[in-house]
Scaffold this active site. Structure first.
Site, PDB file in Angstrom:
ATOM      1  N   LYS A 125       0.868  -1.174   0.000  1.00 46.07           N
ATOM      2  CA  LYS A 125       0.000   0.000   0.000  1.00 46.07           C
ATOM      3  C   LYS A 125       0.902   1.220   0.000  1.00 46.07           C
ATOM      4  O   LYS A 125       1.999   1.176   0.559  1.00 46.07           O
ATOM      5  CB  LYS A 125      -0.877   0.018   1.243  1.00 46.07           C
ATOM      6  CG  LYS A 125      -1.859  -1.120   1.261  1.00 46.07           C
ATOM      7  CD  LYS A 125      -3.042  -0.781   2.117  1.00 46.07           C
ATOM      8  CE  LYS A 125      -3.973  -1.980   2.181  1.00 46.07           C
ATOM      9  NZ  LYS A 125      -4.746  -1.998   3.393  1.00 46.07           N
ATOM     10  N   HIS A 128       1.322   6.794   2.773  1.00 38.91           N
ATOM     11  CA  HIS A 128       0.559   8.041   2.642  1.00 38.91           C
ATOM     12  C   HIS A 128       0.811   8.978   3.814  1.00 38.91           C
ATOM     13  O   HIS A 128       1.512   8.625   4.766  1.00 38.91           O
ATOM     14  CB  HIS A 128      -0.931   7.739   2.448  1.00 38.91           C
ATOM     15  CG  HIS A 128      -1.544   7.041   3.611  1.00 38.91           C
ATOM     16  ND1 HIS A 128      -2.054   7.709   4.686  1.00 38.91           N
ATOM     17  CD2 HIS A 128      -1.705   5.730   3.853  1.00 38.91           C
ATOM     18  CE1 HIS A 128      -2.510   6.827   5.549  1.00 38.91           C
ATOM     19  NE2 HIS A 128      -2.302   5.628   5.072  1.00 38.91           N
ATOM     20  N   HIS A 131       0.894   8.017   7.554  1.00 36.21           N
ATOM     21  CA  HIS A 131       2.058   7.372   8.168  1.00 36.21           C
ATOM     22  C   HIS A 131       3.167   8.357   8.499  1.00 36.21           C
ATOM     23  O   HIS A 131       4.078   8.044   9.245  1.00 36.21           O
ATOM     24  CB  HIS A 131       2.620   6.286   7.233  1.00 36.21           C
ATOM     25  CG  HIS A 131       1.768   5.064   7.206  1.00 36.21           C
ATOM     26  ND1 HIS A 131       1.163   4.607   6.067  1.00 36.21           N
ATOM     27  CD2 HIS A 131       1.391   4.227   8.201  1.00 36.21           C
ATOM     28  CE1 HIS A 131       0.459   3.534   6.356  1.00 36.21           C
ATOM     29  NE2 HIS A 131       0.584   3.279   7.639  1.00 36.21           N
TER      30      HIS A 131
HETATM   31  N1  ARG Z   1       0.643  -1.261  10.191  1.00 38.57           N
HETATM   32  C1  ARG Z   1      -0.245  -0.571  11.077  1.00 38.57           C
HETATM   33  C2  ARG Z   1      -1.048   0.484  10.309  1.00 38.57           C
HETATM   34  O1  ARG Z   1      -0.581   1.004   9.323  1.00 38.57           O
HETATM   35  C3  ARG Z   1       0.471   0.107  12.213  1.00 38.57           C
HETATM   36  C4  ARG Z   1       1.249  -0.804  13.117  1.00 38.57           C
HETATM   37  C5  ARG Z   1       1.542  -0.180  14.441  1.00 38.57           C
HETATM   38  N2  ARG Z   1       2.319  -1.018  15.303  1.00 38.57           N
HETATM   39  C6  ARG Z   1       1.863  -2.111  15.928  1.00 38.57           C
HETATM   40  N3  ARG Z   1       2.717  -2.819  16.638  1.00 38.57           N
HETATM   41  N4  ARG Z   1       0.603  -2.458  15.882  1.00 38.57           N
HETATM   42  O2  ARG Z   1      -2.144   0.803  10.720  1.00 38.57           O
END
Ligand code: ARG
Length: 565
Positions: A125, A128, A131
């Site tokens: 993905k 964006h 993030h």
């Molecule tokens: N990949 C997730 C997202 O983009 C965020 C992950 C955050 N870290 C975790 N350990 N859950 O929403």
């Protein structure tokens, strides 16, 4: 010298009371007419059974006035301390000049490890703007803790595992091609992923097929894994370009896939601790007593979930790093997710569940129309950063076309502006992107602080002689604006600690703006290079101190400080 501490020592002897208690009670009055430090006597009223103003008066009699205090005054219930300005300025500047870029650093974190889980975008993905916040706030928290002597471990918990990859494999097989993916990268992966969703609405069997592929991935199927790895590599390459622009690095890229072979023992542990319940074929941890929906551990089809991997990752990290704290940076829409699985860790009997900290933040909104959205609704980080650089180039072209290294400076300023804008407000507040605001050289912005730093550099450069920092007459820096600058410098180390405690980089960001504003007032009111030698020398020392603190403060935020702009 720590003035507050010295005053606390005097009070602790005179009252008498614990030093810590005295220290905690001392305040910095809202304006200098009320002194530099104040001690309120309200609390002592109970102990001495007298009116607070009377206690203040009696206490003053008992205090031995040290050299660094000019005057102690009773004002109502307060004892107000007026420091000797020359001693104050001398103490502060000597300290900054001695420590230079280490001023503000400390070793309170020595021997302690902090794990910071930040950025963590989802593979296949686009990266964006949502993030951006996790990346930038996480990076600043990393640097702030590092400055306090903590061992920091920056972890990128990539979203690189889960049913969505099953969907991607199905989509690729049906509507993709090797050439198109090689050519289009994440954009092409995104296109076929969106197509999958459209098609699956009409043909739900596609979802089953996707789940089937994910189960294959979990089981180590070669074809499934090699496709997944290919998507992974394409994504990482694109993410790294963005990280490089932002100047952000990680100590570990252990994403969700890393835990694929580590989840089974954790699920077994949950079972043994009698925490798992079956519900409609799935395995959950019931959290009804805690007033939360259940935490899903294993799906009906045997698939693991986001939470399963987070629980496993926490156990893994505790074991590997023995962290003091493990900090997670995501938008606030994940509050429930973290609350749920933190609770599961607690129910497993791990008292360190209290050291897991979710640090949420607000959303990003766009000042509509100003930001080009090449790809429908998603604004890509890379586009945004490139646009910031292009806008900055325009400004430089207009203001200072002769500037050497224009390209490099435009990058430092444009990207710095984006980062600063993100870190300026309390993190829970939504961030608005407005080029006009972000790039205003006179506003409360990154470019303003950078520009102030460059101004300090230019003064020092024009002074030519190697900077002479010996035998400075600090008594020549006792005018209000100079003292104000010194006061702000003196507060800088405490601001770093406060930012760490509250996990709030904006405390540093705002303090830098305060220092820059005070310095510009100083610069406006006090001629430097045209002054008498000893005055010039003293003022240059202050300029140098400000330059150092602005630059090291910007570095804590992940922003560079060009010498010229
Ligand atoms: N990949 C997730 C997202 O983009 C965020 C992950 C955050 N870290 C975790 N350990 N859950 O929403």
């Amino acid at each position: 010298m720590d003035f507050k501490l010295e005053i606390a020592k005097l009070l602790a002897v005179a009252v008498p009371m614990e030093l810590e208690e005295a220290f905690a009670a001392i305040e910095v009055p809202p304006n200098t007419e009320m002194g530099d430090y104040a001690y309120p006597c309200f609390k002592l009223a109970k102990v001495f059974r007298k009116a607070p103003p009377m206690i203040a008066a009696e206490l003053m009699e008992k205090l031995e006035k040290p050299d660094f205090i000019d005057e102690i005054k009773v004002q109502g219930a307060y004892l107000n301390f007026f420091t000797n300005k020359s001693v104050y300025v001398s103490e502060v500047l000597t300290e900054v000049l001695k420590k230079t870029y280490d001023f503000g650093k400390s070793d309170i974190g020595q021997g302690k490890t902090i794990v910071i889980d930040y950025s963590s975008p989802n593979i296949a993905k686009p990266f964006h703007v949502g993030h951006l916040r996790s990346t930038v706030i996480g990076n600043a928290i990393y640097k702030i803790y590092e400055a306090l002597g903590y061992q920091c471990e920056g972890v990128n918990h990539l979203g690189d595992w889960g049913t969505q990859f099953g969907k991607l494999i199905v989509a690729y097989k049906k509507w993709g091609s090797k050439e198109a993916v090689e050519e289009g990268g994440i954009q092409e992966l995104m296109r076929i992923y969106v197509k999958f969703h459209d098609e699956a609405e009409k043909e739900p069997a596609l979802d089953d097929e996707a789940r089937g592929w994910f189960v294959k991935m979990q089981d180590g199927d070669e074809e499934a894994l090699s496709l997944w790895k290919w998507f992974y590599d394409i994504s990482i390459k694109e993410f790294e370009r963005v990280y490089q622009m932002l100047g952000v690095t990680f100590d570990a890229y252990t994403g969700e896939s890393f835990y694929n072979d580590k989840m089974a023992p954790v699920v077994e542990e949950l079972r043994q601790k009698k925490l798992l319940t079956e519900s409609e074929g799935a395995l959950i941890v019931d959290l009804e007593e805690e007033g939360m929906p259940p935490c899903l551990i294993i799906r009906k089809d045997g698939g693991t979930l986001y939470a399963t991997r987070d629980i496993t990752a926490a156990l893994y990290r505790k074991n590997k790093y023995n962290f003091e704290k493990c900090i997670y940076l995501t938008a606030l829409d994940q509050n429930l997710h973290f609350a749920q699985w933190f609770k599961v860790i607690e129910k497993m009997g791990y008292d360190w569940s209290k050291d897991l900290i979710h640090v949420p933040f607000g959303l990003v909104s766009l000042d509509s129309g100003k930001l080009s959205t090449r790809h429908g609704n998603v604004v890509l980080m890379e586009d945004l950063l490139n646009q910031a650089i292009a806008e900055t180039q325009k400004i430089i072209q207009e203001k200072n076309p002769q500037l050497p290294d224009k390209e490099k400076v435009a990058k430092q300023v444009g990207i710095g502006a984006v980062i600063f804008n993100d870190l300026y407000n309390n993190r829970m507040k939504d961030v608005v992107f407005s080029w006009e605001k972000m790039l205003n050289f006179d506003g409360e912005t990154g470019p303003y602080v950078q520009y102030t730093h460059a101004r300090a550099c230019s003064i020092l450069k024009r002074a030519q002689n190697p900077l002479d920092l010996e035998d400075i007459s600090y008594s020549l820096l006792t005018d209000d604006v100079s003292v104000e600058v010194c006061k702000l410098l003196e507060q800088y180390p405490a601001k770093i600690k406060d930012a760490a405690n509250k996990l709030e980089p904006s405390i540093v960001t705002r303090h830098l703006v305060d220092i820059a504003q005070a310095f510009n007032k100083f610069y406006h009111d006090n001629p430097i290079l045209s002054s008498e030698d000893d005055v010039k020398k003293a003022r240059l020392a202050l300029v140098y101190a400000v330059k150092v603190v602005l630059s090291s403060g910007l570095a804590l935020l992940g922003i560079s400080s060009p010498e010229q702009m």
